[in-house]
Design a protein around this motif. Structure first.
Motif, PDB file in Angstrom:
ATOM      1  N   LEU A 203      39.843  35.984  40.353  1.00 45.61           N
ATOM      2  CA  LEU A 203      39.908  37.370  39.867  1.00 45.61           C
ATOM      3  C   LEU A 203      39.451  38.601  40.498  1.00 45.61           C
ATOM      4  CD1 LEU A 203      40.927  38.749  37.420  1.00 45.61           C
ATOM      5  CD2 LEU A 203      39.093  38.443  36.003  1.00 45.61           C
ATOM      6  N   VAL A 204      40.115  39.463  40.770  1.00 45.53           N
ATOM      7  CA  VAL A 204      39.294  40.551  41.540  1.00 45.53           C
ATOM      8  C   VAL A 204      39.040  41.933  40.401  1.00 45.53           C
ATOM      9  CG1 VAL A 204      40.198  40.097  43.661  1.00 45.53           C
ATOM     10  CG2 VAL A 204      41.557  41.638  42.301  1.00 45.53           C
ATOM     11  N   ALA A 205      38.198  42.665  40.902  1.00 37.61           N
ATOM     12  CA  ALA A 205      37.966  43.742  39.894  1.00 37.61           C
ATOM     13  C   ALA A 205      39.046  44.560  39.356  1.00 37.61           C
ATOM     14  CB  ALA A 205      36.670  44.629  40.462  1.00 37.61           C
ATOM     15  N   SER A 206      40.057  44.813  40.163  1.00 37.70           N
ATOM     16  CA  SER A 206      41.105  45.750  39.731  1.00 37.70           C
ATOM     17  C   SER A 206      41.942  44.930  38.883  1.00 37.70           C
ATOM     18  CB  SER A 206      42.041  46.214  40.875  1.00 37.70           C
ATOM     19  OG  SER A 206      42.580  44.820  41.593  1.00 37.70           O
TER      20      SER A 206
ATOM     21  N   ILE B 203      32.315  35.618  35.236  1.00 38.05           N
ATOM     22  CA  ILE B 203      32.177  36.263  33.616  1.00 38.05           C
ATOM     23  C   ILE B 203      33.364  36.058  33.025  1.00 38.05           C
ATOM     24  CG2 ILE B 203      32.916  38.605  34.245  1.00 38.05           C
ATOM     25  CD1 ILE B 203      30.713  39.657  32.206  1.00 38.05           C
ATOM     26  N   THR B 204      34.589  35.983  33.623  1.00 42.70           N
ATOM     27  CA  THR B 204      35.652  35.665  32.608  1.00 42.70           C
ATOM     28  C   THR B 204      36.286  34.218  32.855  1.00 42.70           C
ATOM     29  OG1 THR B 204      37.235  36.458  34.661  1.00 42.70           O
ATOM     30  CG2 THR B 204      36.286  38.049  32.959  1.00 42.70           C
TER      31      THR B 204
ATOM     32  N   ASN C 299      37.499  43.900  32.360  1.00 40.04           N
ATOM     33  CA  ASN C 299      36.088  44.594  31.948  1.00 40.04           C
ATOM     34  C   ASN C 299      35.908  45.699  33.101  1.00 40.04           C
ATOM     35  OD1 ASN C 299      34.940  42.848  29.992  1.00 40.04           O
ATOM     36  ND2 ASN C 299      34.647  41.200  31.612  1.00 40.04           N
ATOM     37  N   LEU C 300      36.911  46.187  33.855  1.00 40.49           N
ATOM     38  CA  LEU C 300      36.684  47.011  34.920  1.00 40.49           C
ATOM     39  C   LEU C 300      36.224  48.256  34.262  1.00 40.49           C
ATOM     40  CD1 LEU C 300      36.956  48.108  37.630  1.00 40.49           C
ATOM     41  CD2 LEU C 300      39.214  48.652  37.231  1.00 40.49           C
ATOM     42  N   GLY C 301      36.871  48.799  33.066  1.00 40.83           N
ATOM     43  CA  GLY C 301      36.473  49.946  32.409  1.00 40.83           C
ATOM     44  C   GLY C 301      34.914  50.109  32.024  1.00 40.83           C
TER      45      GLY C 301
ATOM     46  N   ARG D 260      40.711  47.399  43.862  1.00 43.87           N
ATOM     47  CA  ARG D 260      39.304  47.411  43.593  1.00 43.87           C
ATOM     48  C   ARG D 260      38.967  45.893  43.797  1.00 43.87           C
ATOM     49  NH1 ARG D 260      35.069  51.119  41.565  1.00 43.87           N
ATOM     50  NH2 ARG D 260      33.221  50.019  41.914  1.00 43.87           N
ATOM     51  N   LYS D 261      38.255  45.613  44.848  1.00 47.14           N
ATOM     52  CA  LYS D 261      37.920  44.053  44.848  1.00 47.14           C
ATOM     53  C   LYS D 261      36.659  43.815  44.335  1.00 47.14           C
ATOM     54  CE  LYS D 261      37.340  40.619  48.584  1.00 47.14           C
ATOM     55  NZ  LYS D 261      37.328  40.376  50.111  1.00 47.14           N
ATOM     56  N   TYR D 262      35.716  44.758  44.141  1.00 48.21           N
ATOM     57  CA  TYR D 262      34.142  44.519  43.618  1.00 48.21           C
ATOM     58  C   TYR D 262      33.995  44.975  42.255  1.00 48.21           C
ATOM     59  CZ  TYR D 262      33.675  42.380  48.137  1.00 48.21           C
ATOM     60  OH  TYR D 262      33.653  41.516  49.278  1.00 48.21           O
ATOM     61  N   CYS D 263      33.292  44.538  41.267  1.00 45.69           N
ATOM     62  CA  CYS D 263      33.026  44.768  39.771  1.00 45.69           C
ATOM     63  C   CYS D 263      31.904  46.042  40.253  1.00 45.69           C
ATOM     64  CB  CYS D 263      32.343  43.790  39.163  1.00 45.69           C
ATOM     65  SG  CYS D 263      31.533  44.588  37.596  1.00 45.69           S
TER      66      CYS D 263
END
Length: 207
Positions: free
Chosen positions: A21-24, A15-16, A28-30, A3-6
């Motif tokens: 950094l990618v979404a996967s 944010i981090t 914060n993904l969950g 997963r590339k996008y939040c």
């Protein structure tokens, strides 16, 4: 699939404070997946956030506060300075100071001079004689307001003599001074209304 996008539209890098950094791979993904299913302030989740001068920390956010945080990071946020409002207010204050100066100068320049009342104008009228027609002028009002020469009640006209005579030129100048002031008043009234409208706009609540 990576997963590339939040799911809540954050920039995971921002944010981090973690480059590329990618979404996967984002911690914060969950939480962001849960935020995307929420609405308003009904529930809070914890995000791992970092500022440039601080380390990672846990931040409790609702969907509304998370949306605000995301848009303030990515949405090119504006303020009074960037929208030019502060500069405009300063310009208005400077203009008011200049207007006060001009009004003082106007008052001093025309101290003791005649300023005609509203609703009055200089009118030319013809007088026919057996030996010709002669033109004269009068200061005319729409109602009785002028002091009389002999009678006890107010009158509507003051005779000014021929064009170019002192009575005529002074009365005409008085009309022009009056017009200057009333035109300035009209603009000031419009400015006052505009300022009142601006205040009313700012007092309108936004959900």
């Amino acid at each position: 699939m990576t997963r590339k996008y939040c799911p809540f539209s954050f920039s995971c890098e921002t944010i981090t404070q973690t480059p590329r950094l990618v979404a996967s791979q984002c911690p914060n993904l969950g939480a962001c997946s849960e935020l995307a299913k929420l609405d308003g302030d009904s529930k809070a989740v914890h995000l791992r956030v970092a500022a440039e001068d601080q380390g990672p920390q846990s931040l409790s956010v609702s969907a509304s506060s998370a949306a605000t945080l995301m848009l303030r990071q990515r949405g090119c946020p504006q303020d009074m300075e960037s929208l030019g409002i502060r500069a405009l207010m300063e310009a208005l204050q400077a203009s008011m100071a200049e207007l006060e100066t001009q009004m003082t100068q106007f008052k001093e320049s025309y101290s003791g001079q005649y300023i005609a009342p509203e609703g009055t104008e200089v009118h030319a009228y013809a007088v026919k004689r057996p030996y010709g027609t002669y033109w004269y002028n009068k200061l005319a009002a729409h109602r009785e307001m002028f002091q009389p020469q002999t009678q006890q009640r107010l009158v509507r006209h003051i005779h000014l003599g021929k064009t170019g005579e002192s009575r005529h030129t002074v009365a005409q100048a008085g009309i022009e001074r009056r017009n200057q002031l009333t035109k300035a008043r009209t603009q000031l009234m419009a400015a006052k209304t505009a300022l009142e409208n601006a205040m009313a706009i700012l007092q309108t609540p936004i959900l």
